[in-house]
Design an enzyme around this catalytic site. Sequence first.
Site, PDB file in Angstrom:
ATOM      1  N   TRP A 100      10.220  34.402 -38.225  1.00 52.69           N
ATOM      2  CA  TRP A 100      10.570  35.667 -38.876  1.00 52.69           C
ATOM      3  C   TRP A 100      12.026  36.060 -38.674  1.00 52.69           C
ATOM      4  CZ3 TRP A 100      12.546  38.242 -34.904  1.00 52.69           C
ATOM      5  CH2 TRP A 100      12.037  37.976 -33.626  1.00 52.69           C
ATOM      6  N   ASN A 101      12.748  35.398 -37.748  1.00 47.24           N
ATOM      7  CA  ASN A 101      14.072  35.950 -37.395  1.00 47.24           C
ATOM      8  C   ASN A 101      15.147  35.679 -38.441  1.00 47.24           C
ATOM      9  OD1 ASN A 101      14.199  33.239 -36.649  1.00 47.24           O
ATOM     10  ND2 ASN A 101      15.553  33.634 -34.928  1.00 47.24           N
ATOM     11  N   PRO A 105       5.364  30.631 -44.164  1.00 54.38           N
ATOM     12  CA  PRO A 105       6.311  31.543 -43.494  1.00 54.38           C
ATOM     13  C   PRO A 105       5.633  32.338 -42.391  1.00 54.38           C
ATOM     14  CG  PRO A 105       5.596  32.478 -45.585  1.00 54.38           C
ATOM     15  CD  PRO A 105       4.917  31.129 -45.471  1.00 54.38           C
ATOM     16  N   SER A 109       8.920  28.952 -31.703  1.00 51.90           N
ATOM     17  CA  SER A 109       8.971  28.899 -30.245  1.00 51.90           C
ATOM     18  C   SER A 109       8.610  27.502 -29.726  1.00 51.90           C
ATOM     19  CB  SER A 109       7.992  29.920 -29.672  1.00 51.90           C
ATOM     20  OG  SER A 109       6.698  29.613 -30.127  1.00 51.90           O
ATOM     21  N   GLU A 119      12.739  22.627 -34.441  1.00 52.26           N
ATOM     22  CA  GLU A 119      13.847  23.509 -34.047  1.00 52.26           C
ATOM     23  C   GLU A 119      13.235  24.614 -33.202  1.00 52.26           C
ATOM     24  OE1 GLU A 119      16.978  23.070 -34.578  1.00 52.26           O
ATOM     25  OE2 GLU A 119      17.016  21.555 -36.147  1.00 52.26           O
ATOM     26  N   LEU A 120      13.431  24.530 -31.888  1.00 51.51           N
ATOM     27  CA  LEU A 120      12.653  25.396 -30.985  1.00 51.51           C
ATOM     28  C   LEU A 120      13.545  26.408 -30.278  1.00 51.51           C
ATOM     29  CD1 LEU A 120      10.374  22.500 -29.676  1.00 51.51           C
ATOM     30  CD2 LEU A 120      10.009  23.983 -31.653  1.00 51.51           C
ATOM     31  N   ARG A 149      24.665  38.900 -33.274  1.00 49.83           N
ATOM     32  CA  ARG A 149      24.276  38.517 -34.628  1.00 49.83           C
ATOM     33  C   ARG A 149      22.754  38.629 -34.687  1.00 49.83           C
ATOM     34  NH1 ARG A 149      23.774  32.815 -36.037  1.00 49.83           N
ATOM     35  NH2 ARG A 149      23.423  32.617 -38.249  1.00 49.83           N
ATOM     36  N   CYS A 158      17.905  32.106 -32.160  1.00 53.13           N
ATOM     37  CA  CYS A 158      17.727  31.014 -31.196  1.00 53.13           C
ATOM     38  C   CYS A 158      19.074  30.625 -30.599  1.00 53.13           C
ATOM     39  CB  CYS A 158      17.098  29.816 -31.881  1.00 53.13           C
ATOM     40  SG  CYS A 158      18.019  29.324 -33.331  1.00 53.13           S
ATOM     41  N   GLU A 173      14.029  33.163 -22.881  1.00 51.36           N
ATOM     42  CA  GLU A 173      14.758  33.543 -24.091  1.00 51.36           C
ATOM     43  C   GLU A 173      14.540  35.047 -24.308  1.00 51.36           C
ATOM     44  OE1 GLU A 173      13.171  31.649 -27.616  1.00 51.36           O
ATOM     45  OE2 GLU A 173      15.204  31.364 -28.363  1.00 51.36           O
ATOM     46  N   SER A 216      26.680  27.982 -36.522  1.00 56.09           N
ATOM     47  CA  SER A 216      25.848  27.618 -37.673  1.00 56.09           C
ATOM     48  C   SER A 216      26.692  27.353 -38.917  1.00 56.09           C
ATOM     49  CB  SER A 216      24.870  28.754 -37.969  1.00 56.09           C
ATOM     50  OG  SER A 216      24.126  29.042 -36.817  1.00 56.09           O
ATOM     51  N   GLU A 255      19.051  19.806 -38.547  1.00 56.01           N
ATOM     52  CA  GLU A 255      19.009  20.408 -39.889  1.00 56.01           C
ATOM     53  C   GLU A 255      20.441  20.698 -40.309  1.00 56.01           C
ATOM     54  OE1 GLU A 255      16.177  23.739 -39.445  1.00 56.01           O
ATOM     55  OE2 GLU A 255      14.774  22.459 -40.528  1.00 56.01           O
TER      56      GLU A 255
HETATM   57  P1  NAP Z   1       6.502  31.382 -33.323  1.00 60.12           P
HETATM   58  O1  NAP Z   1       5.602  32.402 -32.774  1.00 60.12           O
HETATM   59  O2  NAP Z   1       6.511  30.045 -32.707  1.00 60.12           O
HETATM   60  O3  NAP Z   1       6.165  31.286 -34.876  1.00 60.12           O
HETATM   61  C1  NAP Z   1       6.850  30.438 -35.753  1.00 60.12           C
HETATM   62  C2  NAP Z   1       5.952  30.044 -36.894  1.00 60.12           C
HETATM   63  O4  NAP Z   1       4.830  29.336 -36.376  1.00 60.12           O
HETATM   64  C3  NAP Z   1       5.378  31.220 -37.675  1.00 60.12           C
HETATM   65  O5  NAP Z   1       5.265  30.857 -39.033  1.00 60.12           O
HETATM   66  C4  NAP Z   1       4.007  31.392 -37.057  1.00 60.12           C
HETATM   67  O6  NAP Z   1       3.064  31.981 -37.932  1.00 60.12           O
HETATM   68  C5  NAP Z   1       3.630  29.958 -36.793  1.00 60.12           C
HETATM   69  N1  NAP Z   1       2.635  29.816 -35.739  1.00 60.12           N
HETATM   70  C6  NAP Z   1       2.397  30.619 -34.676  1.00 60.12           C
HETATM   71  N2  NAP Z   1       1.397  30.130 -33.927  1.00 60.12           N
HETATM   72  C7  NAP Z   1       1.000  28.982 -34.532  1.00 60.12           C
HETATM   73  C8  NAP Z   1      -0.010  28.013 -34.236  1.00 60.12           C
HETATM   74  N3  NAP Z   1      -0.788  28.120 -33.158  1.00 60.12           N
HETATM   75  N4  NAP Z   1      -0.136  26.989 -35.068  1.00 60.12           N
HETATM   76  C9  NAP Z   1       0.647  26.862 -36.147  1.00 60.12           C
HETATM   77  N5  NAP Z   1       1.598  27.727 -36.492  1.00 60.12           N
HETATM   78  C10 NAP Z   1       1.783  28.781 -35.681  1.00 60.12           C
HETATM   79  O7  NAP Z   1       8.028  31.841 -33.297  1.00 60.12           O
HETATM   80  P2  NAP Z   1       8.626  33.215 -33.785  1.00 60.12           P
HETATM   81  O8  NAP Z   1       8.280  34.237 -32.757  1.00 60.12           O
HETATM   82  O9  NAP Z   1       8.281  33.474 -35.201  1.00 60.12           O
HETATM   83  O10 NAP Z   1      10.186  32.886 -33.759  1.00 60.12           O
HETATM   84  C11 NAP Z   1      10.961  32.998 -32.633  1.00 60.12           C
HETATM   85  C12 NAP Z   1      11.199  31.631 -32.016  1.00 60.12           C
HETATM   86  O11 NAP Z   1      11.792  30.763 -32.967  1.00 60.12           O
HETATM   87  C13 NAP Z   1      12.180  31.700 -30.874  1.00 60.12           C
HETATM   88  O12 NAP Z   1      11.734  30.939 -29.800  1.00 60.12           O
HETATM   89  C14 NAP Z   1      13.441  31.086 -31.469  1.00 60.12           C
HETATM   90  O13 NAP Z   1      14.315  30.529 -30.534  1.00 60.12           O
HETATM   91  C15 NAP Z   1      12.888  30.076 -32.388  1.00 60.12           C
HETATM   92  N6  NAP Z   1      13.881  29.712 -33.401  1.00 60.12           N
HETATM   93  C16 NAP Z   1      14.489  28.504 -33.293  1.00 60.12           C
HETATM   94  C17 NAP Z   1      15.463  28.143 -34.204  1.00 60.12           C
HETATM   95  C18 NAP Z   1      16.147  26.813 -34.106  1.00 60.12           C
HETATM   96  O14 NAP Z   1      16.765  26.418 -35.091  1.00 60.12           O
HETATM   97  N7  NAP Z   1      16.071  26.106 -33.002  1.00 60.12           N
HETATM   98  C19 NAP Z   1      15.797  29.019 -35.244  1.00 60.12           C
HETATM   99  C20 NAP Z   1      15.162  30.247 -35.316  1.00 60.12           C
HETATM  100  C21 NAP Z   1      14.188  30.575 -34.385  1.00 60.12           C
HETATM  101  P3  NAP Z   1       2.532  33.489 -37.702  1.00 60.12           P
HETATM  102  O15 NAP Z   1       3.723  34.347 -37.827  1.00 60.12           O
HETATM  103  O16 NAP Z   1       1.559  33.660 -38.814  1.00 60.12           O
HETATM  104  O17 NAP Z   1       1.911  33.510 -36.351  1.00 60.12           O
END
Ligand code: NAP
Length: 491
Positions: A164-165, A189, A243, A264-265, A292, A298, A395, A455, A472
């Site tokens: 979502w970020n 998404p 995550s 990408e975690l 930002r 991330c 984080e 980025s 990416e």
């Molecule tokens: P998240 O909880 O891991 O969710 C990401 C995506 O995975 C969402 O679409 C979510 O859907 C889905 N998801 C959640 N639980 C799942 C499961 N058990 N099985 C399959 N899909 C599942 O992460 P977030 O809180 O949205 O985003 C924040 C994280 O993203 C941070 O750790 C950040 O560092 C990381 N991030 C990394 C990058 C990079 O390029 N390295 C870029 C941006 C963000 P739902 O919303 O429906 O649960």
Amino acid sequence: MTAAQAHAEASKLLERFPTRALIAGEWRESADGSRLSVQDPATLEVLASVADGTVDDATAAVDAAAGALPAWAATAPRQRGEILRRAFELMVARAEELATLVVLENGKALADARGEVAYAAEFFRWYSEEAVRNAGEVVTAPSGANRILVLRQPIGVAVLVTPWNFPAAMLTRKIGPALAAGCTVVCKPASETPLTALAIGEVLAEAGVPAGVVNVVPSSHSGAFVGRLLDDPRVRKLSFTGSTEVGRLLLERAARHVVSCSMELGGNAPFVVFDDADLDAAVAGAMVAKMRNGGEACTAANRFFVQRGVSEEFSRRLAEAMGRLRVGPGLEQGVEVGPLVNEPSRAKVAELVEGALDDGASALVGGAVPEGTGWFYPPTVLSGVAPGSEILRTEIFGPVAPVVTFSGEAEAVEMANDTEFGLVSYVYTRDLARGLRFAEAIESGMVGLNRGLVSDPAAPFGGVKESGIGREGGHEGMLEYLEAKYIAASW
Ligand code: NAP
């Protein structure tokens, strides 16, 4: 514009955007007719509801993507590129509407949302150009007996799961290279921000993407939904941004059919300031690296390591700059920091700050949850953070800058590398040799050297250690959606 005026304008805007899932070129309700509510994190009002995909919708989306694959893979690269180019132009033309949509469902300030939409569109432009540069290789085998030919072919149906970020950019960063390579996609998404993803689906359909090539299905049953996708042997690629915790689960699930994974975690970026740094530049860079997206990135600087000689001055100047930021609903004029995305995110930030204060840190600015509606948290600078504090291991994903003092270069490297993450690092020094030495020693996929922003669609973005697998953007981004085929040939 006041928050109330902005909300009234936005309600009109919301009526124009799709809320059903895009499957096989049709806008569909979910198989069981259920819907998922989307909340504004600034006002906590429900903005809209979208089709809430079921596992049957997951299978329908794979049917569509698998059906569309042969024709799309055989489409001339130039034509694929031109469709992506049209998508870029449409996104630019609609940038203001899309940015407003991002603010509404994610909460970030309008300036950040505008920046995100521009960045997101650039992935379509970059990969419209890369679509025609899928080069192979021909070499003579070392023995001289034959030729080694290498072709790069589309990997197949790709599942794209996004957070979502950056609801626009994380999606275009995957769809751009996938389509350029000749793959078809099923996008899932985040449940907080499905509207932006559906709007991008609409842009792509208008740009001429054939039915079934891009499918976008929101689902609040993320585990079951993505699980169904990965259990389908027609799916050959998973690209996930989110995550590390969820990434690990999906890697296990993907093992069943040996699906290729790009991950990408999470991150825990160090921001290192040596005492020979240009302090004006370091503070300006720190503001970008930390603030930002309100800290919900991330790439956000998560740990500030500042050399003893400049530590006090840097902390004071950073606290002044952070304290000047205007916090409020993202659409309100002059607002620079919006709310965090939801209640658990804010509770986590507050808990980390309280823990650091208990461990002996002091808040130079911010540090407490404000009264009132919305998931707001003030820009905060903590000095004297104890080395073992939880805030340095986790984080933060919010507007909080913990500062730790160090003495020498070797100590800085050791402290910066003391994490299981390795996405990005930042270093400020006027000594270029020291900067490059540090950049080589640091365990991260990316380094900002005298820069708080790394980025770029033209550069390979990604992490090492538990921050991910693959890259990416850049030339590398398209390789993630291509398989090398080697032909041993004699003629
Ligand atoms: P998240 O909880 O891991 O969710 C990401 C995506 O995975 C969402 O679409 C979510 O859907 C889905 N998801 C959640 N639980 C799942 C499961 N058990 N099985 C399959 N899909 C599942 O992460 P977030 O809180 O949205 O985003 C924040 C994280 O993203 C941070 O750790 C950040 O560092 C990381 N991030 C990394 C990058 C990079 O390029 N390295 C870029 C941006 C963000 P739902 O919303 O429906 O649960």
